[in-house]
Design a protein around this motif. Structure first.
Motif, PDB file in Angstrom:
ATOM      1  N   ALA A 116      34.148  97.416  30.601  1.00  0.00           N
ATOM      2  CA  ALA A 116      33.687  97.823  31.652  1.00  0.00           C
ATOM      3  C   ALA A 116      34.209  96.873  32.856  1.00  0.00           C
ATOM      4  CB  ALA A 116      32.051  97.900  31.635  1.00  0.00           C
ATOM      5  N   MET A 117      34.799  95.756  32.312  1.00  0.00           N
ATOM      6  CA  MET A 117      35.086  94.678  33.290  1.00  0.00           C
ATOM      7  C   MET A 117      36.428  95.139  33.692  1.00  0.00           C
ATOM      8  SD  MET A 117      32.933  92.522  32.895  1.00  0.00           S
ATOM      9  CE  MET A 117      33.309  90.611  33.328  1.00  0.00           C
ATOM     10  N   THR A 118      36.565  95.144  35.188  1.00  0.00           N
ATOM     11  CA  THR A 118      37.874  95.663  35.926  1.00  0.00           C
ATOM     12  C   THR A 118      37.887  94.776  36.984  1.00  0.00           C
ATOM     13  OG1 THR A 118      36.435  97.178  37.174  1.00  0.00           O
ATOM     14  CG2 THR A 118      37.674  98.177  35.114  1.00  0.00           C
ATOM     15  N   GLY A 119      39.312  94.352  37.491  1.00  0.00           N
ATOM     16  CA  GLY A 119      39.447  93.562  38.274  1.00  0.00           C
ATOM     17  C   GLY A 119      39.627  94.258  39.855  1.00  0.00           C
ATOM     18  N   GLY A 120      39.903  93.791  40.927  1.00  0.00           N
ATOM     19  CA  GLY A 120      39.881  92.233  41.358  1.00  0.00           C
ATOM     20  C   GLY A 120      40.639  91.325  40.597  1.00  0.00           C
ATOM     21  N   THR A 121      39.909  90.138  40.599  1.00  0.00           N
ATOM     22  CA  THR A 121      40.136  88.923  39.868  1.00  0.00           C
ATOM     23  C   THR A 121      38.981  88.682  39.112  1.00  0.00           C
ATOM     24  OG1 THR A 121      41.053  88.153  42.054  1.00  0.00           O
ATOM     25  CG2 THR A 121      40.593  86.395  40.283  1.00  0.00           C
ATOM     26  N   LEU A 122      39.537  88.525  37.555  1.00  0.00           N
ATOM     27  CA  LEU A 122      38.651  88.435  36.779  1.00  0.00           C
ATOM     28  C   LEU A 122      38.868  86.914  35.894  1.00  0.00           C
ATOM     29  CD1 LEU A 122      38.269  91.258  34.202  1.00  0.00           C
ATOM     30  CD2 LEU A 122      36.430  90.367  35.354  1.00  0.00           C
ATOM     31  N   VAL A 123      37.782  86.126  35.445  1.00  0.00           N
ATOM     32  CA  VAL A 123      37.968  84.845  34.888  1.00  0.00           C
ATOM     33  C   VAL A 123      37.722  85.136  33.401  1.00  0.00           C
ATOM     34  CG1 VAL A 123      37.349  82.400  34.951  1.00  0.00           C
ATOM     35  CG2 VAL A 123      37.449  83.612  37.024  1.00  0.00           C
ATOM     36  N   ALA A 124      38.554  84.361  32.549  1.00  0.00           N
ATOM     37  CA  ALA A 124      38.387  84.123  31.135  1.00  0.00           C
ATOM     38  C   ALA A 124      38.211  82.834  30.784  1.00  0.00           C
ATOM     39  CB  ALA A 124      39.269  84.740  30.147  1.00  0.00           C
ATOM     40  N   LEU A 125      37.172  82.373  29.964  1.00  0.00           N
ATOM     41  CA  LEU A 125      36.928  80.917  29.680  1.00  0.00           C
ATOM     42  C   LEU A 125      37.241  80.879  28.130  1.00  0.00           C
ATOM     43  CD1 LEU A 125      33.933  79.625  31.599  1.00  0.00           C
ATOM     44  CD2 LEU A 125      36.442  79.441  32.140  1.00  0.00           C
ATOM     45  N   GLU A 126      38.118  80.245  27.551  1.00  0.00           N
ATOM     46  CA  GLU A 126      38.067  80.068  26.224  1.00  0.00           C
ATOM     47  C   GLU A 126      37.216  78.945  25.629  1.00  0.00           C
ATOM     48  OE1 GLU A 126      42.018  78.756  24.743  1.00  0.00           O
ATOM     49  OE2 GLU A 126      41.699  79.592  22.872  1.00  0.00           O
ATOM     50  N   ALA A 127      36.101  79.531  24.850  1.00  0.00           N
ATOM     51  CA  ALA A 127      35.258  78.727  24.322  1.00  0.00           C
ATOM     52  C   ALA A 127      34.672  77.288  25.132  1.00  0.00           C
ATOM     53  CB  ALA A 127      35.742  78.078  22.875  1.00  0.00           C
ATOM     54  N   PRO A 128      34.176  77.787  26.159  1.00  0.00           N
ATOM     55  CA  PRO A 128      33.558  76.612  26.925  1.00  0.00           C
ATOM     56  C   PRO A 128      32.445  76.033  26.533  1.00  0.00           C
ATOM     57  CG  PRO A 128      33.120  78.583  28.050  1.00  0.00           C
ATOM     58  CD  PRO A 128      33.896  79.035  26.965  1.00  0.00           C
ATOM     59  N   ARG A 129      32.240  74.624  26.223  1.00  0.00           N
ATOM     60  CA  ARG A 129      31.195  74.091  25.567  1.00  0.00           C
ATOM     61  C   ARG A 129      29.915  73.608  26.742  1.00  0.00           C
ATOM     62  NH1 ARG A 129      32.893  71.351  20.893  1.00  0.00           N
ATOM     63  NH2 ARG A 129      33.750  73.090  19.731  1.00  0.00           N
ATOM     64  N   ASP A 130      30.391  73.267  27.733  1.00  0.00           N
ATOM     65  CA  ASP A 130      29.522  72.681  28.658  1.00  0.00           C
ATOM     66  C   ASP A 130      28.738  73.595  29.412  1.00  0.00           C
ATOM     67  OD1 ASP A 130      29.388  69.493  30.245  1.00  0.00           O
ATOM     68  OD2 ASP A 130      28.735  71.242  31.236  1.00  0.00           O
ATOM     69  N   PRO A 131      27.544  73.672  29.088  1.00  0.00           N
ATOM     70  CA  PRO A 131      26.509  74.520  30.072  1.00  0.00           C
ATOM     71  C   PRO A 131      26.737  74.389  31.672  1.00  0.00           C
ATOM     72  CG  PRO A 131      25.348  73.630  28.416  1.00  0.00           C
ATOM     73  CD  PRO A 131      26.437  72.649  28.348  1.00  0.00           C
ATOM     74  N   GLY A 132      26.823  73.423  32.043  1.00  0.00           N
ATOM     75  CA  GLY A 132      26.819  73.113  33.442  1.00  0.00           C
ATOM     76  C   GLY A 132      28.282  73.352  33.980  1.00  0.00           C
ATOM     77  N   ASN A 133      29.357  73.370  33.284  1.00  0.00           N
ATOM     78  CA  ASN A 133      30.562  73.968  33.616  1.00  0.00           C
ATOM     79  C   ASN A 133      30.577  75.571  33.813  1.00  0.00           C
ATOM     80  OD1 ASN A 133      32.206  71.633  33.905  1.00  0.00           O
ATOM     81  ND2 ASN A 133      33.221  71.944  31.704  1.00  0.00           N
ATOM     82  N   VAL A 134      29.911  76.206  32.711  1.00  0.00           N
ATOM     83  CA  VAL A 134      29.953  77.612  32.652  1.00  0.00           C
ATOM     84  C   VAL A 134      28.910  78.293  34.126  1.00  0.00           C
ATOM     85  CG1 VAL A 134      29.023  79.486  31.647  1.00  0.00           C
ATOM     86  CG2 VAL A 134      30.130  77.782  30.285  1.00  0.00           C
ATOM     87  N   GLY A 135      27.863  77.382  34.267  1.00  0.00           N
ATOM     88  CA  GLY A 135      27.168  77.774  35.357  1.00  0.00           C
ATOM     89  C   GLY A 135      27.801  77.423  36.641  1.00  0.00           C
ATOM     90  N   THR A 136      28.594  76.297  36.687  1.00  0.00           N
ATOM     91  CA  THR A 136      29.090  75.942  38.040  1.00  0.00           C
ATOM     92  C   THR A 136      30.281  77.175  38.264  1.00  0.00           C
ATOM     93  OG1 THR A 136      28.670  73.817  37.782  1.00  0.00           O
ATOM     94  CG2 THR A 136      30.320  74.381  39.219  1.00  0.00           C
ATOM     95  N   ILE A 137      30.739  77.613  37.151  1.00  0.00           N
ATOM     96  CA  ILE A 137      32.047  78.465  37.308  1.00  0.00           C
ATOM     97  C   ILE A 137      31.472  79.944  37.719  1.00  0.00           C
ATOM     98  CG2 ILE A 137      33.854  79.985  35.863  1.00  0.00           C
ATOM     99  CD1 ILE A 137      34.146  77.212  34.448  1.00  0.00           C
ATOM    100  N   ILE A 138      30.337  80.235  37.042  1.00  0.00           N
ATOM    101  CA  ILE A 138      29.640  81.510  37.675  1.00  0.00           C
ATOM    102  C   ILE A 138      29.305  81.630  39.130  1.00  0.00           C
ATOM    103  CG2 ILE A 138      27.625  82.871  37.554  1.00  0.00           C
ATOM    104  CD1 ILE A 138      27.465  82.030  34.300  1.00  0.00           C
TER     105      ILE A 138
END
Ligand code: SAM
Length: 267
Positions: A116-138
């Protein structure tokens, strides 16, 4: 007609409801229950604005907390959520902070099906470890109006306390999907658009890319960068220029720079 939620007062940290909510600080309990904690009136209002109602809300019962907080508590109660008035000690335990927020909500996690994920612009992160990074990216995906985030492989929990804090409320506005590498491989095989991987060894400057939606931005792991497996799935590999001695940018910073380049014509 839906029932109004109950109102209780609980001031003991040994109470089972408080213990169950505290347990949501751990990933295991979040996985088992499908619930998560979101702290603060702003986040609770963000959730309500998109119809994401909490199961329960803990509210600090303190002098001066009557006005806005009481209105918010009444609103969530009318919608069927339980409201639990409590004290500073309990709120500190729930948030693991000395100066806790005055409200904490318990919400159902929501994931979007990968298909159900359609573009626009989608972002894929490969195995991100850092919760702060994931939150900031969201938060950044929300800010630039990108259409969602796919977490590929073992990733930091997007519904972890630290991640949710870092999203500053965007957790309620950005569709999230999960995929293992085979599922992501099948997804990109069907993707009708550019697949732009960011890679330190790429020669193409990101500013030379003509943004065109749908487009999928693929970011590598914090430690080792994009794996060969994912790099091979990209239609373009690109680099964000660096002129100093730094050998790479932080994942969240690189994602933000890439997103602003790719969303530039649409902002
Ligand atoms: N040592 C890792 C490497 O060799 O790729 C560094 C990874 S970096 C901290 C995390 C991710 O951010 C990278 O996989 C890439 O997606 C992105 N990134 C960071 N700096 C970048 C740059 N200057 N150009 C392109 N992507 C970059």
């Amino acid at each position: 007609m839906s029932r109004a939620g109950t109102v209780k007062e609980i001031t003991s940290t040994a109470n089972p409801t408080i213990k169950a909510a505290r347990a949501l600080q751990a990933r295991k309990a979040r996985n088992e229950s499908g619930l998560f904690l979101a702290e603060g009136q702003k986040l609770i209002e963000d959730a309500l604005s998109v119809g994401w109602w909490p199961q329960m809300v803990f509210a600090l019962q303190a002098a001066g907390s009557e006005g806005h907080q009481a209105q918010l508590a009444a609103k969530v109660r009318a919608a069927g959520s339980d409201v639990i008035f409590t004290n500073a000690t309990v709120m500190e335990k729930l948030s693991r902070r000395d100066n806790p927020q005055t409200m904490i909500g318990v919400f159902d996690q929501r994931f979007t099906a990968l298909n159900a994920m359609t573009g626009g612009t989608l972002v894929a992160l490969e195995a991100p470890r850092d919760p702060g990074n994931v939150g900031t990216i969201i938060r950044t995906i929300d800010a630039v109006g990108a259409s969602g985030l796919i977490l590929v492989g073992p990733a930091a929990d997007p519904f972890g306390v630290e991640t949710v804090r870092a999203t500053m409320g965007s957790i309620f506005h950005v569709p999230l999907a999960r995929a293992d590498s085979a599922q992501f491989g099948a997804f990109v095989a069907r993707w009708q658009g550019q697949i732009i991987g960011t890679h330190l060894a790429a020669s193409k400057d990101i500013r030379a890319i003509a943004p065109q939606e749908p487009q999928l931005l693929v970011m590598g792991t914090e430690q080792a960068g994009l794996t060969d497996e994912l790099a091979q799935k990209c239609t373009t590999l690109t680099k964000i220029p660096m002129v100093g001695a730094a050998d790479s940018l932080n994942l969240a910073v690189a994602t933000a720079l890439a997103l602003y380049e790719l969303r530039r014509p649409f902002l």
